[in-house]
Scaffold this active site. Sequence first.
Site, short mmCIF file in Angstrom:
data_model
loop_
_atom_site.label_atom_id
_atom_site.label_comp_id
_atom_site.label_asym_id
_atom_site.label_seq_id
_atom_site.Cartn_x
_atom_site.Cartn_y
_atom_site.Cartn_z
N PHE A 49 6.58 -8.97 10.59
CA PHE A 49 7.11 -9.35 9.28
C PHE A 49 8.00 -8.22 8.78
CE2 PHE A 49 4.40 -12.85 9.50
CZ PHE A 49 4.52 -13.67 8.37
N ASN A 93 1.28 -0.52 -0.68
CA ASN A 93 2.38 -1.45 -0.86
C ASN A 93 1.96 -2.57 -1.81
OD1 ASN A 93 4.45 -0.40 0.92
ND2 ASN A 93 3.08 -0.95 2.61
N PRO A 107 0.80 5.50 12.17
CA PRO A 107 1.06 4.81 13.44
C PRO A 107 1.85 3.53 13.20
CG PRO A 107 -1.25 4.61 12.81
CD PRO A 107 -0.64 5.62 11.89
N ASP A 108 2.72 3.21 14.13
CA ASP A 108 3.53 1.99 14.06
C ASP A 108 2.81 0.92 14.87
OD1 ASP A 108 5.48 -0.03 14.32
OD2 ASP A 108 7.08 1.44 14.03
N ILE A 109 1.99 0.13 14.20
CA ILE A 109 1.12 -0.81 14.89
C ILE A 109 1.93 -1.89 15.61
CG2 ILE A 109 -0.77 -2.46 14.60
CD1 ILE A 109 -1.54 -0.85 12.05
N LEU A 110 2.94 -2.43 14.94
CA LEU A 110 3.75 -3.49 15.54
C LEU A 110 4.44 -2.99 16.80
CD1 LEU A 110 5.03 -6.31 15.49
CD2 LEU A 110 6.76 -5.40 13.91
N LYS A 120 15.21 -4.38 13.13
CA LYS A 120 13.79 -4.07 13.26
C LYS A 120 13.19 -4.74 14.49
CE LYS A 120 9.36 -4.26 10.77
NZ LYS A 120 8.68 -4.52 9.48
N LYS A 147 11.42 -2.48 17.30
CA LYS A 147 9.97 -2.58 17.52
C LYS A 147 9.63 -3.19 18.88
CE LYS A 147 9.06 -1.37 13.18
NZ LYS A 147 8.40 -0.14 12.79
N LYS A 166 -11.00 15.33 -6.33
CA LYS A 166 -9.92 14.87 -7.20
C LYS A 166 -9.01 16.04 -7.57
CE LYS A 166 -8.95 12.72 -11.67
NZ LYS A 166 -9.52 12.17 -12.92
#
Length: 401
Positions: free
Chosen positions: A323, A208, A303-306, A337, A341, A286
């Site tokens: 965030f 990101n 994985p969805d940490i939050l 969200k 979450k 490569k």
Amino acid sequence: MLAGRRILLIIGGGIAAYKSLDLIRRLRERGAAVTPVMTRAASEFVTPLSVAALAGEDVHADLFDLTREAEMGHIQLSRVADLLVVAPATADLMAKMVGGHADDLASTLLLATDTPVMIAPAMNVRMWDHPATQRNLATLRGDGIRIVGPNEGDMACGEFGPGRMAEPLEIVAAIEGALSDGPLKGRRVLVTSGPTHEPIDPVRYIANRSSGAQGTAVAEALRDLGAEVVFVTGRADAPRPTGMTVVEVESAREMREAVMDALPVDAGVFAAAVADWRVKSASASKIKKTAGQLPVLEFEENPDILRDVSKLAEGRPALVVGFAAETDDVVANATAKRARKGCDWIVANDVSPATGIMGGTENAVVLITADGAEAWPRAAKSDVARKLADRLAEALKKVPS
């Protein structure tokens, strides 16, 4: 901030003991008094004469000093300080602290004290990664011991990895935070920051567009209010904050593991830009460019940490802050969200290219809570961080420490 404060500095027996000399100098130039204690092994790396000269006080090393022990000197030493600092904290000293050993002056002081304790671990990377050391680290954290470092880098033994003692100025910043009378004194807060990198092959990755500047600013603002901060960061451009434990990771899976290892905490601020997907089978070599052929990449969810932290049945932080970087319908998407979450707050912002926020020095956020949406005016990221830290401190006042 340190003027008139007394630090009892316990110097363990490791090559990093040489840094303790500069640490003493840095503390004294800020007005702190330093009472030095050396283990027998520490004197193999730095001389008591050097330590005493810099501290301006005698070095304490012998548990059975008859003159001092007539007045129970080891008990008194552990009680008159504002903070006990162990730097370097060797694997052996950490194990002694966990086991409650008291077979020399240093370990006896650590067992006899009711004063806050901070350690700056330093050891070989294999010793640091060993399950026994990691178990001891978790126990010490649970006992309320503040931990600063270790850093990652080259070792005196020629290896590379985590285990280098934090630099003296980092330890000084952590000491200032520990002795701060701010509203977050005694609180432990986790902050995630920066992007994650998800490998495609050894030279390519997915990421990101995050500089890590906002997460770093939040961590520093929380530290300045007296919190003990664990900062878990991806490969961000922003300089690493000082005065806290910094854990560097690369992928989302590594970040999740570091987050879970940092628990329990009073609050978690999840500012990292975690990649939603990763390549299912990253290539070990490569991927070569072939004319007329495009590689086929199969993705799977990270994985969805939050969400995982927000929905913990046990050990959930009292306050979980996420965030949301959005480009459309900022409030609606961030509100959804938050509900999805299960976190307490969402800090949302518009990162459309025209805003210049992603990678810039300013931010304009909307705080989403159970009470609704609160728009904050555009400001420097450091100002946004201070405002968020103040709100977090206010919220934690209602939560027993």
